[in-house]
Design a protein around this motif. Sequence first.
Motif, mmCIF file in Angstrom:
data_model
loop_
_atom_site.group_PDB
_atom_site.id
_atom_site.type_symbol
_atom_site.label_atom_id
_atom_site.label_comp_id
_atom_site.label_asym_id
_atom_site.label_seq_id
_atom_site.Cartn_x
_atom_site.Cartn_y
_atom_site.Cartn_z
ATOM 1 N N VAL A 1 0.845 -1.190 0.000
ATOM 2 C CA VAL A 1 0.000 0.000 0.000
ATOM 3 C C VAL A 1 0.884 1.245 0.000
ATOM 4 C CG1 VAL A 1 -0.302 -0.169 2.511
ATOM 5 C CG2 VAL A 1 -1.883 1.198 1.192
ATOM 6 N N PRO B 1 -0.706 -4.255 3.014
ATOM 7 C CA PRO B 1 -2.012 -4.034 3.628
ATOM 8 C C PRO B 1 -2.174 -4.834 4.921
ATOM 9 C CG PRO B 1 -2.263 -4.427 1.274
ATOM 10 C CD PRO B 1 -0.822 -4.689 1.607
ATOM 11 N N GLU C 1 -6.790 9.262 4.027
ATOM 12 C CA GLU C 1 -6.210 7.957 3.660
ATOM 13 C C GLU C 1 -5.008 7.596 4.535
ATOM 14 O OE1 GLU C 1 -7.616 6.228 1.238
ATOM 15 O OE2 GLU C 1 -8.206 7.527 -0.416
ATOM 16 N N LYS D 1 -6.058 4.033 5.168
ATOM 17 C CA LYS D 1 -5.424 2.789 4.701
ATOM 18 C C LYS D 1 -4.074 2.617 5.376
ATOM 19 C CE LYS D 1 -7.714 2.247 0.307
ATOM 20 N NZ LYS D 1 -8.171 3.564 -0.220
ATOM 21 N N ALA E 1 -6.014 -0.795 9.026
ATOM 22 C CA ALA E 1 -5.018 0.058 8.379
ATOM 23 C C ALA E 1 -3.648 -0.585 8.504
ATOM 24 C CB ALA E 1 -5.001 1.436 9.040
#
Length: 347
Positions: free
Chosen positions: A5, A34, A93, A177, A209
């Motif tokens: 990510v 992730p 985010e 995220k 997250a």
Amino acid sequence: MSSPVLSVRGLTTEFVTPAGVVKAVNDVSWDLFPGETLGVVGESGSGKSVTAMSILGLIQSPPGRITGGEILFEGRDLLTMPTKELRRLRGSEIGMIFQDPMTSLNPVLTVGAQISEALRLHDRKMSKDAARTRAVELLTMVGVPNPEGRFDQYPHEHSGGMRQRAMIAMAIANDPKVLIADEPTTALDVTIQAQVLDVLKTAKERTNAATILITHDLGLIAEHADRVVVMYGGKVVEVADVFSIFAAPRHPYTLGLMSSLPRLDVDLARLDPIPGAPPNLIDLPPGCSFHPRCRVSKGRELCRTEVPPLYDTGNGARAACHFSEEVPAEMAVVSREMGARLGSSGA
Ligand SMILES: Nc1ncnc2c1ncn2[C@@H]1O[C@H](COP(=O)(O)OP(=O)(O)O)[C@@H](O)[C@H]1O
Ligand code: SF4
Ligand SMILES: [Mg+2]
């Protein structure tokens, strides 16, 4: 494995000072996958916070400047992203939690107003009432007692632990995220530290997250990280999963950090601190910058002349040491030394 990510690639961040150019972060690369917790560990001054600030676009220029690299968030480079867009990403985010909540909480706004603002900045259609309800929910989730009352209080009316909880609530408000927690509990009392870490863990689990946990404390890494990046003098010196790092470190600096861990069963604060001082980032030692402090090098020329690359040490692990295969044997020596010392001290 899924794709990362967040990918830091060759990140180099410097500060221009009257004494010279401080190479705070020097060609740093790592991936964040992730859902995982990536621990970033190293002594004070090793470049952990500057890495985080670079990711967040918060390096002040001057004196700072990012001279190289890429920071890919879902494949897009944060370093070339328009400021406005980056600001939007931060706080939605990408959530952030710092050591000192007062650096990210605004002292003249109530805690509730700040969480609401974060929510409404992300979702412009959200009404004030809906934001308040959600903010109170978030405060409840992070264990703030009397969340309705706390909503209308200012940060200075909260204790350190409560402020840190409020900051976690704000960081996860928009289901980020990525969560970046830089020494999130260093300023707190030990008992509060444990509580706040529990809250962080719950927050992480709720949002799923991917988390970057930055700390100088290897103990926290053992408890919370899935994978570990060890930094020394602005560089990554070892990357491995948390089990391998503790069972079989492959960089002498990691071994040094481990043998200087405080142990609960022994009445000594620090067993065996790494001798010497961290390197001067304006004038790094030639070759391996750890060589003046290294117990594995034994003065070998290669260590003094050639910068070690991050060698692959198997199982996805890497270590920047010319002699990493000698570290396990050295670990056995360290254990024997420690055992002998503990035996003779009657512990
Ligand atoms: N604004 C600045 N000006 C000059 N040097 C800085 C600045 N910010 C950080 N540094 C230097 O960068 C190096 C890395 O700092 P930092 O990332 O904060 O370390 P840590 O691993 O303790 O978080 C340190 O030597 C620090 O002095
Ligand atoms: S390269 Fe040499 S000095 Fe550097 S960590 Fe390895 S053994 Fe020590
Ligand atoms: Mg720091």
